[in-house]
Design an enzyme around this catalytic site. Structure first.
Site, PDB file in Angstrom:
ATOM      1  N   GLY A  48      42.065 -26.799 -45.810  1.00 24.18           N
ATOM      2  CA  GLY A  48      43.386 -26.861 -46.413  1.00 24.18           C
ATOM      3  C   GLY A  48      43.452 -28.014 -47.386  1.00 24.18           C
ATOM      4  N   GLN A  53      47.305 -34.301 -52.694  1.00 21.89           N
ATOM      5  CA  GLN A  53      45.992 -34.874 -52.378  1.00 21.89           C
ATOM      6  C   GLN A  53      45.084 -34.942 -53.606  1.00 21.89           C
ATOM      7  OE1 GLN A  53      45.458 -32.221 -48.709  1.00 21.89           O
ATOM      8  NE2 GLN A  53      44.231 -34.043 -48.237  1.00 21.89           N
ATOM      9  N   CYS A  95      41.316 -34.999 -42.109  1.00 25.08           N
ATOM     10  CA  CYS A  95      41.974 -34.855 -43.396  1.00 25.08           C
ATOM     11  C   CYS A  95      41.014 -35.278 -44.499  1.00 25.08           C
ATOM     12  CB  CYS A  95      43.228 -35.728 -43.422  1.00 25.08           C
ATOM     13  SG  CYS A  95      44.160 -35.645 -44.951  1.00 25.08           S
ATOM     14  N   LEU A  96      40.999 -34.508 -45.596  1.00 18.34           N
ATOM     15  CA  LEU A  96      40.119 -34.841 -46.710  1.00 18.34           C
ATOM     16  C   LEU A  96      40.497 -36.176 -47.349  1.00 18.34           C
ATOM     17  CD1 LEU A  96      39.775 -31.310 -48.362  1.00 18.34           C
ATOM     18  CD2 LEU A  96      38.160 -32.479 -46.840  1.00 18.34           C
ATOM     19  N   HIS A 137      50.144 -29.381 -41.110  1.00 20.38           N
ATOM     20  CA  HIS A 137      49.421 -30.522 -41.689  1.00 20.38           C
ATOM     21  C   HIS A 137      49.593 -30.550 -43.212  1.00 20.38           C
ATOM     22  CE1 HIS A 137      45.756 -33.246 -41.807  1.00 20.38           C
ATOM     23  NE2 HIS A 137      45.830 -32.841 -43.057  1.00 20.38           N
ATOM     24  N   GLU A 138      49.397 -29.402 -43.848  1.00 16.41           N
ATOM     25  CA  GLU A 138      49.473 -29.348 -45.318  1.00 16.41           C
ATOM     26  C   GLU A 138      50.911 -29.503 -45.815  1.00 16.41           C
ATOM     27  OE1 GLU A 138      46.804 -29.832 -46.856  1.00 16.41           O
ATOM     28  OE2 GLU A 138      45.471 -29.324 -45.209  1.00 16.41           O
ATOM     29  N   HIS A 141      51.862 -33.039 -45.953  1.00 13.74           N
ATOM     30  CA  HIS A 141      51.393 -33.722 -47.172  1.00 13.74           C
ATOM     31  C   HIS A 141      52.434 -33.630 -48.290  1.00 13.74           C
ATOM     32  CE1 HIS A 141      47.381 -35.251 -46.512  1.00 13.74           C
ATOM     33  NE2 HIS A 141      46.984 -34.104 -45.974  1.00 13.74           N
TER      34      HIS A 141
END
Length: 173
Positions: A48, A53, A95-96, A137-138, A141
């Site tokens: 995701g 991000q 997380c990225l 989660h996304e 963000h």
């Protein structure tokens, strides 16, 4: 796809990760951005990615839970959670934007999300398990919230210190 089509992923503590993203306006074509975000997510690799991000402060999310070559991407424009279960589920999240850092996070076990697709059509998606966690989660963000915000102050600070140390040692390499 070449590396030239990939976007740099912002890392904590970049302040843009804490900002609230603006809605995608009706008629805004985010198709090219979503394709580049998907390529970036696959290369990372991740499941995701939210537009903030990659420094795009718009309410756009891409998700693909497929772990093999059978890709099944979902692009969500202006997603919002409209229902969540009372039942909670705990699973490990990463997380990225916090590479190499993982922690157990407890969230609603099931969610229903309303969004627009790339054609502008209104859609809804319901998810449980990994999909529910990924959707939440996304969407977090898009609101400037990171998974570490669900941890105790002690755990969060330990994880953020470890990330800072890991990033410093990578700079020296």
């Amino acid at each position: 796809m070449t590396d030239a089509t990939l976007l740099p992923i912002l890392l904590v503590p970049d302040p843009r990760l804490r900002a609230k993203a603006k809605p995608v306006a009706a008629g805004d074509d985010v198709r090219a951005l979503s394709e580049t975000m998907l390529a970036t997510m696959y290369a990372a690799p991740g499941i995701g990615l939210a537009a903030p991000q990659v420094g795009e402060m718009r309410r756009l999310v891409v998700i693909d839970l497929q772990r093999d070559d059978t890709r099944s991407p979902i692009v969500l424009v202006n997603p919002e959670i409209i229902a969540e279960s009372g039942e909670q589920a705990t699973r490990e999240e990463g997380c990225l934007s916090l590479p190499g850092q993982y922690a157990e996070v407890t969230r609603p076990a099931r969610v229903k999300v309303r969004y627009r697709d790339l054609t502008g059509a209104k859609r809804e998606i319901e998810g449980d398990g990994l999909l529910a966690a990924c959707l939440q989660h996304e969407i977090d963000h898009l609101n400037g919230v990171l998974f570490v915000d669900y941890l105790s102050a002690l755990k969060r600070n330990m994880l953020l210190r470890k990330l800072a140390k890991d990033l410093k040692s990578k700079e020296r390499e």
